[in-house]
Write an enzyme that holds these catalytic residues in place. Structure first.
Site, short mmCIF file in Angstrom:
data_model
loop_
_atom_site.label_atom_id
_atom_site.label_comp_id
_atom_site.label_asym_id
_atom_site.label_seq_id
_atom_site.Cartn_x
_atom_site.Cartn_y
_atom_site.Cartn_z
N CYS A 84 0.83 -1.21 0.00
CA CYS A 84 0.00 0.00 0.00
C CYS A 84 0.86 1.26 0.00
CB CYS A 84 -0.92 0.00 1.22
SG CYS A 84 -2.00 1.45 1.32
N CYS A 87 1.27 4.45 3.29
CA CYS A 87 2.41 4.59 4.22
C CYS A 87 3.66 4.03 3.55
CB CYS A 87 2.17 3.83 5.52
SG CYS A 87 0.73 4.36 6.47
N CYS A 167 -7.68 -0.27 7.54
CA CYS A 167 -6.53 0.62 7.52
C CYS A 167 -6.24 1.06 8.95
CB CYS A 167 -6.79 1.83 6.63
SG CYS A 167 -5.44 3.04 6.65
N PHE A 309 -2.84 32.53 4.96
CA PHE A 309 -3.33 31.19 4.62
C PHE A 309 -4.06 30.62 5.85
CE2 PHE A 309 0.57 31.95 2.19
CZ PHE A 309 0.15 31.71 0.89
N GLU A 330 -7.05 34.64 3.54
CA GLU A 330 -7.13 33.34 2.86
C GLU A 330 -7.49 33.58 1.40
OE1 GLU A 330 -7.05 29.82 1.59
OE2 GLU A 330 -6.63 29.98 3.74
N ASP A 378 1.14 29.90 7.16
CA ASP A 378 0.99 28.45 7.01
C ASP A 378 0.63 28.14 5.56
OD1 ASP A 378 0.58 25.75 7.33
OD2 ASP A 378 -1.27 25.94 8.48
N CYS A 404 4.53 22.42 5.43
CA CYS A 404 4.31 21.01 5.09
C CYS A 404 5.29 20.54 4.03
CB CYS A 404 2.87 20.80 4.61
SG CYS A 404 2.41 21.76 3.16
#
Length: 449
Positions: A84, A87, A167, A309, A330, A378, A404
């Site tokens: 999968c 992950c 999952c 954001f 935003e 962010d 991120c």
């Protein structure tokens, strides 16, 4: 013109000595001067691996047998981890995963920004490495040869769906219902006309949004409603674009009624969101992340704070609870509406939300002209390079950057340093355990003049 023949890959596994890890979590070996990327292998290991792809400069392989295991290796908690694509690090211990992510951030700072924080903060660990994921998009595919419906994530490095029946990283309200969901879809008239299922979980309620490519017959709607009743799930349909999403169970009293919620008790806040809204996937890390961001900004009553954001107000409202005058901005107008909705829900009057193009210079906007004492940013994975070039116009003493993507954070940090700020501290946050996703946070302070 003749077609280029596809190179035939060797069928027998090959012997690989793993030297290090790539940023996407694959082991790196060498064979006759050529790089080998090996799925499921760790540094220091000797493995047998099957060739799954080849290019002029590198080969791609998948581990079939571990001959000499590294101390960091663990038994994956999921039976489908080897195949999968949801992950990629389940075979690696939790401590090793954190070290890998911290090293990734360090390397990106050095490579892209040419800088290093004055202080590295301890990594923020996830309270739960299983059952943590509250948002996901599950693929749906009818496999004619097997006469069955598959639901889940794509296999590693191809477009096939993994054949799973549960999952372990999804919130159990969703993750433990994959098999019943497959059976539901298989029994519908539209068994081959459901493209995907978006899932979203709040603290008390969970929802599934079915992307139906054709209008459903009443029998299928009834089956979906019965599924929602049996499993305590809100059920939505999406016949076309995002604007067509609507709830069929429980019966909707209007768009404003279609909400899930999560609490941030530290700030006495209830945050409402639509299942299709962006929210952080890991509730525990989100609470700790918001606490750290507010603590680092050290907001004082009466200060002006800018949240770029801002989404539905995940940072904006906690900052407002500290008594500051907060402006949330935003690019998505729907999120501006949601932010205002949450401000009303929590009876906060010292916060405003505005829509703006955050890819251009917005320093001339009416809400920006008074400047800001503190800024939180962010951005999406693409980062905020252009914004960082003119943040100095606001005169903020402190800026917290939540990221991120370590590559764009490092790039943007270099821009910030060039424009008069110090990179005071930074660290990683394990928002996505068992994956190579690196979430991080950094504090910048204006240099003394």
């Amino acid at each position: 013109m003749s077609k280029r023949r596809r190179k035939v890959l060797p069928k027998e596994p090959v012997h690989c000595e793993i030297e290090t890890l790539s940023h996407d979590g694959r082991g790196i070996a060498r064979a006759e001067g050529k790089t080998q990327f090996v799925d499921g292998a760790l540094p220091g290991e000797t493995v047998m691996a099957k060739m799954v792809g080849t290019r002029s400069r590198f080969d791609e392989l998948r581990t079939t047998e571990v001959l000499n295991a590294a101390p960091e290796r663990q038994q994956p908690p999921c039976d489908f981890a080897d195949l999968c694509g949801g992950c990629s690090l389940q075979h690696m211990s939790a401590d090793a995963q954190i070290r890998f992510k911290e090293n990734t951030l360090r390397e990106h700072f050095a490579h892209f920004g040419g800088i290093e924080p004055e202080h590295w903060v301890a990594p923020m660990r996830s309270p739960d490495s299983l059952g943590y994921r509250r948002k996901a998009r599950l693929g749906v595919r009818y496999v004619k040869a097997r006469e069955s419906v598959l639901v889940g994530f794509r296999e590693k490095r191809n477009s096939f769906l993994t054949d799973i029946d549960r999952c372990v990283v999804l919130d159990p309200r969703i993750g433990e219902r994959i098999q019943p969901l497959r059976e539901l879809l298989h029994g519908m008239v539209a068994f081959d006309r459901i493209a995907q299922v978006e899932v979203a979980c709040g603290d008390d309620l969970a929802a599934m949004v079915f992307r139906n490519m054709d209008e459903l017959v009443p029998e299928d709607r009834d089956k979906l409603i019965a599924f929602g009743q049996a499993h305590d799930l809100h059920i939505y349909l999406q016949p076309k674009g995002p604007d067509t999403v609507h709830r069929i169970w429980p019966e909707s009293r209007g768009r404003d009624d279609e909400r899930l919620t999560y609490r941030m008790d530290e700030f006495d806040l209830t945050m409402a969101f639509h299942p299709m809204d962006f929210t952080q996937v890991n509730a525990g890390i989100n609470r700790d992340m918001v606490h750290r961001a507010v603590e680092w900004l050290d907001v004082q009553p009466g200060e002006r704070v800018l949240d770029l954001f801002c989404g539905l107000g995940n940072f904006t409202l906690p900052l407002a609870r500290k008594g500051a005058q907060v402006v949330g901005v935003e690019g998505d107008e729907a999120m501006v509406v949601r932010g205002r909705e949450n401000a009303r829900l929590n009876q906060l009057s010292n916060v405003e939300f505005f829509g703006a193009d955050l890819h251009g210079d917005f320093t001339g906007q009416s809400w920006a002209k008074e400047g800001f004492d503190k800024i939180l940013i962010d951005p999406p994975r693409s980062g905020a390079e252009d914004i960082c070039k003119y943040l100095t116009a606001f005169g903020a003493n402190r800026i917290v950057y939540v990221s991120c993507n370590p590559a764009t954070l490092a790039r943007d940090a270099g821009v910030m340093v060039q424009n008069g700020y110090r990179l005071v501290q930074a660290g990683v946050m394990d928002m996505f355990p068992h994956t190579t996703h690196v979430e991080s946070i950094a504090l910048f302070e204006r240099k003394a003049r």
